[in-house]
Design a protein around this motif. Structure first.
Motif, PDB file in Angstrom:
ATOM      1  N   ILE A  87     -55.326  14.714  54.129  1.00 54.71           N
ATOM      2  CA  ILE A  87     -54.582  13.573  54.661  1.00 54.71           C
ATOM      3  C   ILE A  87     -55.281  12.960  55.878  1.00 54.71           C
ATOM      4  N   LEU A  88     -56.060  13.764  56.600  1.00 52.63           N
ATOM      5  CA  LEU A  88     -56.684  13.290  57.840  1.00 52.63           C
ATOM      6  C   LEU A  88     -57.453  11.967  57.698  1.00 52.63           C
ATOM      7  N   PRO A  89     -58.346  11.804  56.729  1.00 56.06           N
ATOM      8  CA  PRO A  89     -59.052  10.519  56.620  1.00 56.06           C
ATOM      9  C   PRO A  89     -58.103   9.345  56.400  1.00 56.06           C
ATOM     10  N   LEU A  90     -57.008   9.582  55.717  1.00 52.96           N
ATOM     11  CA  LEU A  90     -56.017   8.516  55.521  1.00 52.96           C
ATOM     12  C   LEU A  90     -55.363   8.147  56.845  1.00 52.96           C
ATOM     13  N   ALA A  91     -55.088   9.159  57.664  1.00 55.18           N
ATOM     14  CA  ALA A  91     -54.478   8.888  58.960  1.00 55.18           C
ATOM     15  C   ALA A  91     -55.437   8.068  59.830  1.00 55.18           C
ATOM     16  N   VAL A  92     -56.712   8.407  59.773  1.00 53.15           N
ATOM     17  CA  VAL A  92     -57.706   7.661  60.552  1.00 53.15           C
ATOM     18  C   VAL A  92     -57.746   6.211  60.095  1.00 53.15           C
ATOM     19  N   ARG A  93     -57.778   6.034  58.774  1.00 51.73           N
ATOM     20  CA  ARG A  93     -57.843   4.662  58.243  1.00 51.73           C
ATOM     21  C   ARG A  93     -56.538   3.915  58.513  1.00 51.73           C
ATOM     22  N   ALA A 127     -49.396  12.154  62.908  1.00 52.17           N
ATOM     23  CA  ALA A 127     -50.235  13.351  62.787  1.00 52.17           C
ATOM     24  C   ALA A 127     -50.220  13.814  61.327  1.00 52.17           C
ATOM     25  N   PRO A 128     -51.368  14.235  60.780  1.00 50.96           N
ATOM     26  CA  PRO A 128     -51.404  14.640  59.369  1.00 50.96           C
ATOM     27  C   PRO A 128     -50.340  15.667  58.972  1.00 50.96           C
ATOM     28  N   PHE A 129     -50.103  16.660  59.798  1.00 49.02           N
ATOM     29  CA  PHE A 129     -49.078  17.648  59.452  1.00 49.02           C
ATOM     30  C   PHE A 129     -47.705  16.985  59.375  1.00 49.02           C
ATOM     31  N   ASP A 130     -47.454  16.032  60.256  1.00 50.10           N
ATOM     32  CA  ASP A 130     -46.182  15.306  60.224  1.00 50.10           C
ATOM     33  C   ASP A 130     -46.058  14.482  58.954  1.00 50.10           C
ATOM     34  N   ILE A 131     -47.164  13.866  58.528  1.00 51.94           N
ATOM     35  CA  ILE A 131     -47.126  13.088  57.288  1.00 51.94           C
ATOM     36  C   ILE A 131     -46.691  14.009  56.146  1.00 51.94           C
ATOM     37  N   ALA A 155     -61.486   8.330  68.973  1.00 51.20           N
ATOM     38  CA  ALA A 155     -62.271   8.200  70.199  1.00 51.20           C
ATOM     39  C   ALA A 155     -63.719   7.818  69.887  1.00 51.20           C
ATOM     40  N   GLU A 156     -64.261   8.386  68.818  1.00 51.03           N
ATOM     41  CA  GLU A 156     -65.635   8.073  68.422  1.00 51.03           C
ATOM     42  C   GLU A 156     -65.795   6.601  68.065  1.00 51.03           C
ATOM     43  N   VAL A 199     -49.202  30.437  67.300  1.00 53.07           N
ATOM     44  CA  VAL A 199     -50.268  30.860  66.391  1.00 53.07           C
ATOM     45  C   VAL A 199     -50.294  29.970  65.139  1.00 53.07           C
ATOM     46  N   ASP A 200     -49.115  29.499  64.724  1.00 55.91           N
ATOM     47  CA  ASP A 200     -49.062  28.599  63.565  1.00 55.91           C
ATOM     48  C   ASP A 200     -49.406  27.170  63.970  1.00 55.91           C
ATOM     49  N   PHE A 201     -48.992  26.770  65.176  1.00 56.53           N
ATOM     50  CA  PHE A 201     -49.375  25.453  65.698  1.00 56.53           C
ATOM     51  C   PHE A 201     -50.900  25.321  65.691  1.00 56.53           C
ATOM     52  N   GLU A 202     -51.548  26.387  66.169  1.00 57.22           N
ATOM     53  CA  GLU A 202     -53.006  26.363  66.282  1.00 57.22           C
ATOM     54  C   GLU A 202     -53.684  26.254  64.922  1.00 57.22           C
ATOM     55  N   GLN A 203     -53.128  26.920  63.929  1.00 59.64           N
ATOM     56  CA  GLN A 203     -53.747  26.916  62.604  1.00 59.64           C
ATOM     57  C   GLN A 203     -53.390  25.696  61.786  1.00 59.64           C
ATOM     58  N   PHE A 204     -52.149  25.240  61.874  1.00 63.39           N
ATOM     59  CA  PHE A 204     -51.664  24.240  60.914  1.00 63.39           C
ATOM     60  C   PHE A 204     -51.509  22.846  61.505  1.00 63.39           C
ATOM     61  N   PHE A 205     -50.999  22.760  62.730  1.00 63.07           N
ATOM     62  CA  PHE A 205     -50.691  21.440  63.274  1.00 63.07           C
ATOM     63  C   PHE A 205     -51.848  20.842  64.047  1.00 63.07           C
ATOM     64  N   TRP A 206     -52.469  21.667  64.884  1.00 65.74           N
ATOM     65  CA  TRP A 206     -53.409  21.174  65.870  1.00 65.74           C
ATOM     66  C   TRP A 206     -54.740  20.649  65.312  1.00 65.74           C
ATOM     67  N   PRO A 207     -55.393  21.383  64.389  1.00 66.56           N
ATOM     68  CA  PRO A 207     -56.749  20.968  64.015  1.00 66.56           C
ATOM     69  C   PRO A 207     -56.836  19.512  63.545  1.00 66.56           C
ATOM     70  N   THR A 208     -55.882  19.087  62.696  1.00 72.22           N
ATOM     71  CA  THR A 208     -55.994  17.720  62.194  1.00 72.22           C
ATOM     72  C   THR A 208     -55.469  16.694  63.200  1.00 72.22           C
ATOM     73  N   LEU A 209     -54.593  17.101  64.104  1.00 71.76           N
ATOM     74  CA  LEU A 209     -54.191  16.155  65.157  1.00 71.76           C
ATOM     75  C   LEU A 209     -55.380  15.914  66.083  1.00 71.76           C
ATOM     76  N   ARG A 210     -56.032  16.998  66.458  1.00 72.72           N
ATOM     77  CA  ARG A 210     -57.212  16.854  67.310  1.00 72.72           C
ATOM     78  C   ARG A 210     -58.289  16.066  66.580  1.00 72.72           C
ATOM     79  N   GLY A 211     -58.444  16.358  65.281  1.00 75.12           N
ATOM     80  CA  GLY A 211     -59.427  15.634  64.470  1.00 75.12           C
ATOM     81  C   GLY A 211     -59.158  14.136  64.464  1.00 75.12           C
ATOM     82  N   LEU A 212     -57.891  13.772  64.366  1.00 70.52           N
ATOM     83  CA  LEU A 212     -57.509  12.356  64.371  1.00 70.52           C
ATOM     84  C   LEU A 212     -57.891  11.703  65.704  1.00 70.52           C
ATOM     85  N   VAL A 213     -57.493  12.340  66.798  1.00 67.03           N
ATOM     86  CA  VAL A 213     -57.787  11.786  68.123  1.00 67.03           C
ATOM     87  C   VAL A 213     -59.293  11.666  68.346  1.00 67.03           C
TER      88      VAL A 213
END
Lengths: 47, 394, 212
Positions: free
Chosen positions: B222-228, B189-193, B275-276, B257-271
């Motif tokens: 970092i998200l596009p790197l995680a996808v690639r 996950a990008p936040f984990d990276i 999927a696409e 509240v911090d999970f929602e702002q910082f961790f989740w958006p890019t994890l969901r974005g990755l998934v």
């Protein structure tokens, strides 16, 4: 945002090279290696 | 009449696919998430399997033969040690430095990035990894040219050899044992990276308070790197099904509240990005996600496996069982220290509560790393039990 | 200076406010008694942060940031602490067991224990049994805290307790183990007096152990 272009897909690499014989094969091989190397770098960077 | 390997493969793959698709297969599938645990089981040391691929694959084959599971979870782990040694070690404690033949890799929490470097990371994350992160993690890469270039090349050679050997082993297991390979690719996950590998967990948690906008921007960069990472690492015999493994370990430190702002958006974005492209995801969700489980319902339906550890799996089934397939969660404390009866009792309750409706795969709560994570006889009892008790009655 | 404001600043995780208050306070020429009161206010703030963690309002990230704010305050205050020093409520030797290098949880507990008034002797990570034993012999703590995150660390925890026993140091000592895999059964197996799976909970247990 400026990228240093350390990841170079064939589309970038071929710029300015003019006509290339057998480009499709070269593109495939080039990108395959570029992607494999990218995997390696990311793996080194995270594991 | 004994089934052929091909028949077994198709049967097992169908079972897994149906569970993944939130349906009821013939019975509850099971996998053994065995990593370095295979070493001791097969009479090898950690160093054996880190450096000798013959032993690594022999160890996994023994597990395949003895346990008759529905798939091989993965034989990749974070090996091979030869690559780490060539570049001067990475964040994991190197096998050579390990004092014991049973002590596996561990993550020290180190920071390889200053707060002032956020703008540089955000502007060009791939260059930042190569120019700043790698030399700080890998001592040989910090040496002057040409030594660093040679080290990088040697590491790449070793990495390529390892991938070739791994691919060959996978093909052989499919042909000989009819066993699908579960994990097809990899991407944290990008936040984990950012937290685990660049800035350090402690520093990132503090950054969320002191420079929140930079943390968000860093994750987005970092998200596009995680996808690639996922697509370039992707391969294996069960293409089209095998999910991309996405570990998520630092989420549990964050309030919702911090999970929602910082961790989740890019994890969901990755998934979603995966999927696409027609790729499934396997979220390995460490710790207790009770505070965040509802978010999983936002993920694309039937495309995600979520492996739960301490999270309340019964509650998760109710909350998100119609969106994601759940795997888990027989505790290693029972598998490693409990009796067969205790293990079976836990599994029975699990199957009773979570299996109905499908979308459930039985496994241990954690990845099996050391011998104390599971007693072989407990695992064996579990594999036998799920075959009898896990049948879906039509 | 309003002592409550400093405490509030920590509880609300308002770093800017806490730093401003402490700077104004130090500029006002405080006495030794004033300084001890300020430190006490910080301790109360951390204690409240611990309570919010237990109640589920704060998570680990908040504990880490509170400890960071406190560290900053103590760095400013420390040079001004009088010759009598800061009163302590007990001594604890704290480390992550042999074979395990995880330290986030241990460090949070250490920071919170110090904020609570303990003298903490942090012997680090991957600690051989002898280092625990030697430190206990040296400082005569009331408590030994052994941290671990991996399942196999339980064996090292047991080994550590056994080593302390063999050295004749087990009596008059409270041993607490901490980390996500620990349970009551495991505490019994290891030979510990108490266990915790939460940093803030562990601090409360330690306070009870020294009757604070």
């Amino acid at each position: 945002m400026t990228e240093k272009k350390l990841y170079i897909p064939w589309a970038e690499k071929k710029k300015g090279l003019g006509h290339i014989v057998g480009e499709e094969k070269i593109a495939k091989a080039w990108d395959r290696n570029e992607n494999l190397f990218f995997y390696y770098i990311m793996w080194l960077g995270t594991f | 009449m004994e089934k052929s390997a091909e028949e077994l493969y198709n049967e097992r793959l169908l079972r897994l696919k149906m569970a993944f698709n939130l349906q009821e297969p013939d019975r509850v599938p099971m996998f053994i998430a065995a990593d370095s645990w295979v070493a001791h089981y097969s009479g090898f040391t950690i160093q054996d399997i880190a450096y000798d691929y013959n032993k690594l694959f022999t160890a996994h084959e023994k597990v395949i033969q003895d346990f008759d599971c529905d798939c091989v979870w993965s034989a990749a782990g974070i090996w091979p040690a030869a690559v780490f040694d060539a570049v001067g070690g990475t964040q994991f404690m190197s096998m050579a430095a390990s004092a014991s033949p049973e002590t596996p890799y561990q993550f020290p929490d180190v920071s390889h990035m200053e707060a002032e470097e956020y703008p540089e990371l955000i502007a060009d994350p791939y260059a930042f990894i190569i120019e700043k992160i790698l030399p700080r993690r890998c001592s040989e890469l910090a040496e002057p040219f040409p030594r660093n270039a040679l080290a990088l090349a040697k590491g790449a050679l070793a990495f390529g050899q390892y991938l070739d050997r791994l691919g060959a082993a996978y093909q052989r297991w499919v042909q000989v044992y009819g066993v699908p390979i579960l994990i097809g690719g990899l991407a944290p996950a990008p936040f984990d990276i950012l937290a685990d590998h660049f800035r350090g967990i402690r520093e990132t948690l503090i950054d969320i308070k002191r420079r929140p906008e930079q943390v968000k921007a860093a994750c987005e960069a970092i998200l596009p790197l995680a996808v690639r990472f996922a697509t370039t690492s992707y391969g294996g015999p069960s293409r089209g099904f095998s999910p991309v493994f996405i570990p998520s370990d630092t989420a549990m430190f964050l309030r919702p509240v911090d999970f929602e702002q910082f961790f989740w958006p890019t994890l969901r974005g990755l998934v979603e990005a995966l999927a696409e492209m027609g790729l499934n995801s396997y979220l390995f969700v460490e710790g207790n996600w009770d505070p965040y489980v509802e978010y999983l319902a936002e993920l694309p339906k039937g495309k995600v496996l979520v492996h739960l550890e301490n999270t309340d799996i019964e509650r998760a089934k109710v909350a998100v069982g119609k969106t994601v397939c759940l795997a888990g969660n027989v505790p290693c404390s029972l598998l490693g220290y409990g009796t067969e009866d205790e293990v079976i009792a836990y599994a029975k309750n699990l199957i009773d509560k979570v299996a109905p409706g499908g979308g459930f795969i039985l496994s241990s709560d954690k990845i099996l790393i050391t011998p104390t994570d599971a007693k072989p006889k407990n695992l064996l009892a579990l594999t036998k039990f799920v075959k009898e008790y896990g049948v879906y009655k039509k | 200076m309003e002592i409550q404001e400093l405490s509030r600043g920590i509880v609300d995780l308002d770093e800017a406010k806490a730093v401003q208050i402490i700077n104004e306070f130090l500029a006002s020429g405080p006495s030794d008694t004033d300084i001890n009161q300020a430190i006490k206010a910080c301790q109360e703030g951390m204690s409240e942060v611990g309570k919010r963690f237990e109640s589920g309002e704060y998570f680990i990230a908040e504990l880490v940031f509170a400890a960071e704010i406190l560290k900053g305050i103590m760095e400013l205050v420390r040079p001004r602490i009088g010759s009598s020093g800061v009163p302590t409520i007990g001594r604890i030797v704290l480390g992550t067991a042999k074979g395990d290098i995880h330290d986030i949880g241990k460090n949070i507990v250490r920071d919170m224990l110090e904020a609570t008034g303990f003298e903490v002797y942090d012997v680090g990570v991957d600690v051989p049994y002898e280092r625990f034993v030697d430190k206990v012999r040296e400082v005569h703590p009331e408590i030994v805290g052994i941290s671990g995150l991996l399942t196999f660390t339980i064996e090292s925890m047991k080994g550590t307790v056994d080593a302390i026993k063999s050295a004749g140091l087990r009596d008059n000592l409270n041993i607490i183990i901490g980390g996500t895999p620990v349970t009551k059964a495991i505490a019994t197996y290891v030979g510990a007096d108490a266990f915790t799976t939460s940093a803030a909970g562990g601090v409360e247990i330690c306070k009870k152990m020294v009757r604070a």
